[in-house]
Write an enzyme that holds these catalytic residues in place. Structure first.
Site, PDB file in Angstrom:
ATOM      1  N   GLU A   1       0.857  -1.198   0.044  1.00 42.13           N
ATOM      2  CA  GLU A   1       0.048   0.122  -0.026  1.00 42.13           C
ATOM      3  C   GLU A   1       0.771   1.354  -0.148  1.00 42.13           C
ATOM      4  OE1 GLU A   1      -2.976   0.502  -0.498  1.00 42.13           O
ATOM      5  OE2 GLU A   1      -3.533  -1.687  -0.552  1.00 42.13           O
TER       6      GLU A   1
ATOM      7  N   TYR B   1      -6.316   6.522   4.506  1.00 40.21           N
ATOM      8  CA  TYR B   1      -6.295   5.700   3.272  1.00 40.21           C
ATOM      9  C   TYR B   1      -5.890   4.289   3.550  1.00 40.21           C
ATOM     10  CZ  TYR B   1      -5.787   3.213  -1.204  1.00 40.21           C
ATOM     11  OH  TYR B   1      -5.759   2.057  -1.925  1.00 40.21           O
TER      12      TYR B   1
ATOM     13  N   ASP C   1      -9.384   7.308  -2.019  1.00 42.20           N
ATOM     14  CA  ASP C   1      -8.074   7.712  -2.608  1.00 42.20           C
ATOM     15  C   ASP C   1      -8.447   8.592  -4.148  1.00 42.20           C
ATOM     16  OD1 ASP C   1      -8.449   5.691  -4.203  1.00 42.20           O
ATOM     17  OD2 ASP C   1      -6.442   5.220  -4.229  1.00 42.20           O
TER      18      ASP C   1
ATOM     19  N   CYS D   1     -12.483   2.868 -14.838  1.00 41.98           N
ATOM     20  CA  CYS D   1     -12.688   4.295 -14.543  1.00 41.98           C
ATOM     21  C   CYS D   1     -11.612   4.959 -14.482  1.00 41.98           C
ATOM     22  CB  CYS D   1     -13.875   4.293 -13.502  1.00 41.98           C
ATOM     23  SG  CYS D   1     -14.837   5.917 -13.306  1.00 41.98           S
TER      24      CYS D   1
ATOM     25  N   CYS E   1     -16.155   3.335 -20.433  1.00 48.00           N
ATOM     26  CA  CYS E   1     -17.575   3.080 -19.778  1.00 48.00           C
ATOM     27  C   CYS E   1     -18.141   1.752 -20.261  1.00 48.00           C
ATOM     28  CB  CYS E   1     -18.196   4.206 -20.212  1.00 48.00           C
ATOM     29  SG  CYS E   1     -17.547   5.735 -19.105  1.00 48.00           S
TER      30      CYS E   1
ATOM     31  N   CYS F   1     -17.747  -1.026 -17.991  1.00 45.36           N
ATOM     32  CA  CYS F   1     -17.972  -0.772 -16.564  1.00 45.36           C
ATOM     33  C   CYS F   1     -19.191  -1.470 -16.061  1.00 45.36           C
ATOM     34  CB  CYS F   1     -18.259   0.724 -16.483  1.00 45.36           C
ATOM     35  SG  CYS F   1     -18.546   1.114 -14.630  1.00 45.36           S
TER      36      CYS F   1
ATOM     37  N   CYS G   1     -24.682   5.308 -13.663  1.00 44.17           N
ATOM     38  CA  CYS G   1     -23.620   6.349 -13.366  1.00 44.17           C
ATOM     39  C   CYS G   1     -24.215   7.737 -14.210  1.00 44.17           C
ATOM     40  CB  CYS G   1     -22.647   6.073 -14.267  1.00 44.17           C
ATOM     41  SG  CYS G   1     -21.031   7.199 -14.239  1.00 44.17           S
TER      42      CYS G   1
HETATM   43 FE1  SF4 Z   1     -16.786   5.512 -14.508  1.00 41.80          FE
HETATM   44 FE2  SF4 Z   1     -19.311   5.849 -15.076  1.00 41.80          FE
HETATM   45 FE3  SF4 Z   1     -17.682   5.173 -16.811  1.00 41.80          FE
HETATM   46 FE4  SF4 Z   1     -18.412   3.652 -15.021  1.00 41.80          FE
HETATM   47  S1  SF4 Z   1     -19.665   4.235 -16.398  1.00 41.80           S
HETATM   48  S2  SF4 Z   1     -16.421   4.071 -16.140  1.00 41.80           S
HETATM   49  S3  SF4 Z   1     -18.271   4.752 -13.208  1.00 41.80           S
HETATM   50  S4  SF4 Z   1     -17.520   7.166 -15.596  1.00 41.80           S
END
Ligand code: SF4
Length: 384
Positions: A48, A131, A149, A203, A210, A213, A219
């Site tokens: 870390e 953190y 973080d 992200c 995205c 994601c 989001c």
């Molecule tokens: Fe980041 Fe939102 Fe894109 Fe997912 S959808 S990668 S949380 S910006």
């Protein structure tokens, strides 16, 4: 920003669903990193600290070698600080190595060799902030401790449309409250690592993936086409700039091996305790750089014969190093002595040219002495 109140900024039902989605994604997409194969709190602590400000790909080698050299907190505590700094050389932000070493000594001397098992206890160690304490407590000890973080700030500000400077006090409060809601009571380490992983691989600050994601459907930034706008800009003070002068001084020993004159920096402040070439950071007003360097060298070694005239120092060039809050230009000179003159200052030493790579130089100091490597002194011993 959505959310019913400041202590629970995420709707509790959404928080549960988001947690489950992140954990399911992490179970399938986690990278195989060496520190994910251990529960040893010391090894996780080292990872870390190294991962602060350093990329995973770089940390893997350093972490592996560190654990070979200092396999336990006792081994690190017993080692001289120099050994720790040498092992850290090249990772930058050397304060981290000094704090880790001091932390290991504290654990051994004051805590009987037991790393604290809670985030609150870990925060008392040198160099361990909220953190890092949360990360170690959740990963090594299963405490439901949140972490925030840069990765977490980025994800949360995009997911929930948190506007403005992510480091602003109000936003920090919001992020910590969100992270506390999300952290999983049964798998806190995995949830926290899922956030770190999503921030590192999907992200990301730029080229955000995205479409890969797992939480895209909830989001705000994605829905509003504002992924590139969030998080907002961090308000930073402009970096200062300065110019310093350094001298690369070579001298061959009796066998002809070239040695470099090195100086240890003060024990506190910028690059504390690391080696560098003799450097004058503040030229007295009106002083010529060569004169100031000769004066400094004369205070480090006895009778620096061969360096009595400023002409003995040849200008090598300039190199710039950017510290976080300081952009420093080194104006570098080079000179030779017929032999390593006896040192008269305990912070000075002669370091053999073939040992430079392993010595505890800062990255900035390596840039300086490498400027002189274009014309390395001949190693008379190797020439036969
Ligand atoms: Fe980041 Fe939102 Fe894109 Fe997912 S959808 S990668 S949380 S910006």
């Amino acid at each position: 920003m959505s959310g019913p109140d400041e202590n629970e900024p995420i709707d509790p039902t959404d928080a549960l669903a988001l947690r489950a989605e992140l954990l399911a994604w992490y179970d399938h997409h986690r990278r195989d990193l060496p520190w994910r194969h251990t529960q040893d709190p010391y090894a996780i602590w080292v990872s870390e600290i190294m991962l602060q400000q350093t990329q995973v790909a770089t940390v893997i080698d350093y972490w592996t070698r560190w654990l070979e050299r200092f396999p336990t907190v006792e081994a690190l505590a017993a080692a001289p600080l120099d050994d720790a700094l040498e092992q850290w050389a090249g990772l930058g932000y050397y304060r981290r190595a000094r704090m880790l070493h001091a932390g290991a000594q504290h654990v051994v001397e004051a805590l009987g060799g037991e790393v604290p098992t809670t985030a609150a206890g870990l925060k008392a160690l040198p160099g361990v902030g909220p953190y890092t304490a949360g990360a170690i407590a959740s990963i090594a000890f299963g405490e439901a401790a949140p972490i925030v973080d840069g990765n977490v700030e980025r994800i949360l500000s995009r997911l929930f449309g948190v506007e403005g400077d992510p480091k602003a006090r109000a936003n920090q409060k919001t992020f910590w409250a969100m992270a506390a809601q999300l952290v999983c009571p049964t798998r806190p380490g995995d949830l926290n690592q899922a956030m770190m992983e999503l921030g590192a691989t999907v992200c990301t600050p730029k080229n955000v993936a995205c479409l890969l994601c797992p939480v895209r459907h909830r989001c705000v930034a994605f829905a509003q086409g504002r992924v590139d706008e969030l998080p907002g800009k961090v308000q930073r003070a402009a970096a200062k700039t300065d110019r310093v002068v350094s001298a690369i001084i070579w001298a061959p020993d009796a066998d002809g091996h070239p040695h470099l004159l090195t100086v240890r920096r003060p024990d506190t402040g910028l690059l504390a305790g690391l080696l560098e070439c003799p450097t004058v950071e503040q030229l007295p007003s009106g002083a010529a750089p060569r004169h100031a360097l000769l004066e400094l060298i004369a205070s480090l070694v006895d009778a620096p014969l061969g360096l009595s005239s400023p002409d003995a120092l040849a200008l090598c060039g300039e190199v710039v190093h950017k510290f976080t809050h300081l952009h420093r230009t080194f104006v570098v000179y080079e000179g030779r002595l017929p032999a390593p003159a006896p040192v008269t200052d305990p912070r000075a030493a002669w370091t053999r040219a073939d040992a430079l790579a392993d010595a505890a130089f800062s990255t900035a100091a390596r840039k300086v002495y490498r400027l002189g490597e274009a014309q390395p002194p001949e190693d008379e011993a190797s020439g036969g």
